[in-house]
Scaffold this motif. Structure first.
Motif, mmCIF file in Angstrom:
data_model
loop_
_atom_site.group_PDB
_atom_site.id
_atom_site.type_symbol
_atom_site.label_atom_id
_atom_site.label_comp_id
_atom_site.label_asym_id
_atom_site.label_seq_id
_atom_site.Cartn_x
_atom_site.Cartn_y
_atom_site.Cartn_z
ATOM 1 N N ASP A 1 0.959 4.972 1.788
ATOM 2 C CA ASP A 1 0.304 5.660 2.899
ATOM 3 C C ASP A 1 0.132 7.146 2.609
ATOM 4 O O ASP A 1 0.407 7.628 1.502
ATOM 5 N N VAL B 1 5.738 7.408 9.999
ATOM 6 C CA VAL B 1 5.693 6.019 10.454
ATOM 7 C C VAL B 1 5.953 5.911 11.955
ATOM 8 O O VAL B 1 5.423 5.029 12.627
ATOM 9 N N GLN C 1 -4.923 11.437 7.190
ATOM 10 C CA GLN C 1 -4.717 10.088 7.704
ATOM 11 C C GLN C 1 -3.305 9.857 8.243
ATOM 12 O O GLN C 1 -2.960 8.748 8.667
ATOM 13 N N ARG D 1 4.671 0.717 1.246
ATOM 14 C CA ARG D 1 4.805 -0.208 2.368
ATOM 15 C C ARG D 1 4.304 -1.606 1.996
ATOM 16 O O ARG D 1 3.198 -1.753 1.461
ATOM 17 N N ARG E 1 0.843 -1.198 0.000
ATOM 18 C CA ARG E 1 0.000 0.000 0.000
ATOM 19 C C ARG E 1 0.877 1.247 0.000
ATOM 20 O O ARG E 1 2.068 1.195 0.336
ATOM 21 N N ASP F 1 -1.159 6.381 10.088
ATOM 22 C CA ASP F 1 -0.133 5.607 9.382
ATOM 23 C C ASP F 1 1.041 5.220 10.272
ATOM 24 O O ASP F 1 1.959 4.529 9.824
#
Length: 420
Positions: A59, A143, A175, A65, A57, A179
């Motif tokens: 992020d 992260v 978002q 990732r 995906r 994440d």
């Protein structure tokens, strides 16, 4: 067995070359955060992740990732990572080598159909170099949960804000907090990276253990004097901003040379406003990059050069604007992980060399939430941030073997802890 490591190194090298062909310019390798070239390069790396069968995906900040799950759903996560953005006119290996070596390790684990005692997440960080918005570690700060949302308003040279850039590249600022990997879920972090220095090259050793990463302070200085006609203003009456900046550059160099012990000082940018050969420079902006593995030494150097810049401006009758734009403390790599990595180096038959990194890495923000370790790989003459950057195949194969041995050591250690 060595033939297998060489074959894997050759595959990594093919991918390095293919990725390096994607650039914003034709002369070197340039893929700065959020640009079309960056997005094209990330899409290529994503296609390799997906072809390996890894759930993948992107992020909110644009990190790529992939995740290899342990059958134990409550297991912690071990992160393999580096970055895929570059400086301007970069080499091929700084950042992408660590990502593509991480992919090789996961491909091999998948081929073995091995059950893991922990989850592994492979991350290609979107922005480590900080070229576009003058902020390093954007990807790893997200992260680790350390992202400063005030940075969303920061603009690049074209006036585009980080928030706008994220929207244009399909990211989502709302978002970013979601994440992050919670601190309690981290098992550790491992980054593979070229040395960016000459020690391994001179000693002809393929890999080294990183024990610490130097702290940094980056400053933007502007000297403002008075522009004037080059032929009519007497020398004693000038307020020459460039002369003030030039003197500061030499003061910074001399201070670092005298004090040494790992301290380095660099002025890498110099911009003269309204420059002309027949005009006395009225305003000059320059950068200052200070680095040291010793926080006290770094602070003392910063204070000394700040005070000397102010004294210099007063002496030359020019104004000074001093702006701290980045500050990171020195960090130590984790002792337990370094013990396992040192064992992997020795078991592979190589001398264990310990180095302090003068360059910054994503391991810096990670180290505040999780144990972190790094392996340096020998590069041609220690050259980096330069199209001449290169890694030889035997060194790459050696690094693959060491990295695989390290992961095996980590698996054994975690299984022992589980049984104990």
């Amino acid at each position: 067995m060595q033939h297998e490591y060489t074959a894997r190194a050759e595959q990594i090298m093919r991918r390095i070359q293919e990725l390096a062909a994607i650039s914003e310019d034709a002369d070197g390798v340039t893929r700065t955060f959020g640009t079309p070239a960056f997005l094209e390069g990330r899409a290529l790396v994503q296609s390799w992740f997906e072809a390996a069968g890894l759930p993948t995906r992107v992020d909110g900040i644009g990190n790529l990732r992939a995740r290899l799950e342990s059958p134990n759903r409550d297991a912690k996560t071990f992160v393999l990572a580096s970055h895929i953005d570059t400086v301007v006119n970069a080499g091929k290996f700084d950042g992408p080598l660590g990502v593509l070596m991480g992919l090789d390790l996961l491909e091999n684990l998948l081929a073995q159909k091995a059950e893991l005692p922990f989850h592994i997440e492979l991350i290609a960080f979107s922005d480590e170099e900080g070229v576009r918005f003058h902020t390093t570690y954007l990807g790893s700060q997200v992260v680790t949960g350390a992202f400063d949302h005030a940075l969303l308003g920061r603009c690049d040279e074209a006036g585009i804000s980080l928030d706008q850039a994220l929207e244009a590249m399909g990211g989502n600022a709302s978002q970013l907090s979601l994440d992050a990997i919670p601190a309690a879920e981290w098992l550790g972090y491992f980054e593979l990276h070229i040395e960016q220095g000459p020690v391994l090259w001179e000693r002809n050793v393929p890999v080294a253990l990183v024990t610490a990463i130097a702290g940094q302070r980056r400053v933007e200085l502007t000297f403002t004097g008075m522009a004037g006609h080059a032929g009519t203003v007497p020398m004693a009456m000038r307020q020459d901003a460039l002369c003030a900046a030039a003197e500061f550059v030499l003061i910074a160099e001399q201070f670092a040379q005298v004090h040494g012990r790992g301290l380095v000082a660099t002025v890498g940018k110099l911009a003269i406003s309204h420059a002309a050969s027949n005009v006395i420079p009225g305003a000059v902006t320059c950068s200052l990059d200070l680095r040291s593995p010793d926080e006290q030494q770094l602070a003392q150097a910063y204070d000394f050069l700040h005070s000397h810049a102010e004294a210099l401006a007063l002496q030359r009758n020019v104004a000074l604007e001093w702006k701290l734009v980045q500050q990171t403390a020195p960090v130590a790599c984790d002792g337990h992980l370094n013990t396992l990595l040192a064992r992997a180096i020795a078991d592979a038959g190589y001398e264990t060399i310990s180095l302090v990194s003068g360059a910054g890495h994503d391991a810096v923000p990670v180290s505040f939430v999780a144990p972190a370790t790094m392996l340096f790989i020998r590069c041609y003459k220690g050259i980096s941030h330069n199209p001449l950057e290169d890694v030889e195949m035997p060194d790459l194969a050696a690094a693959v073997e060491v990295a695989e041995r390290f992961l095996n050591e980590l698996k054994i250690k975690n299984e022992e802890l589980k049984m104990g």
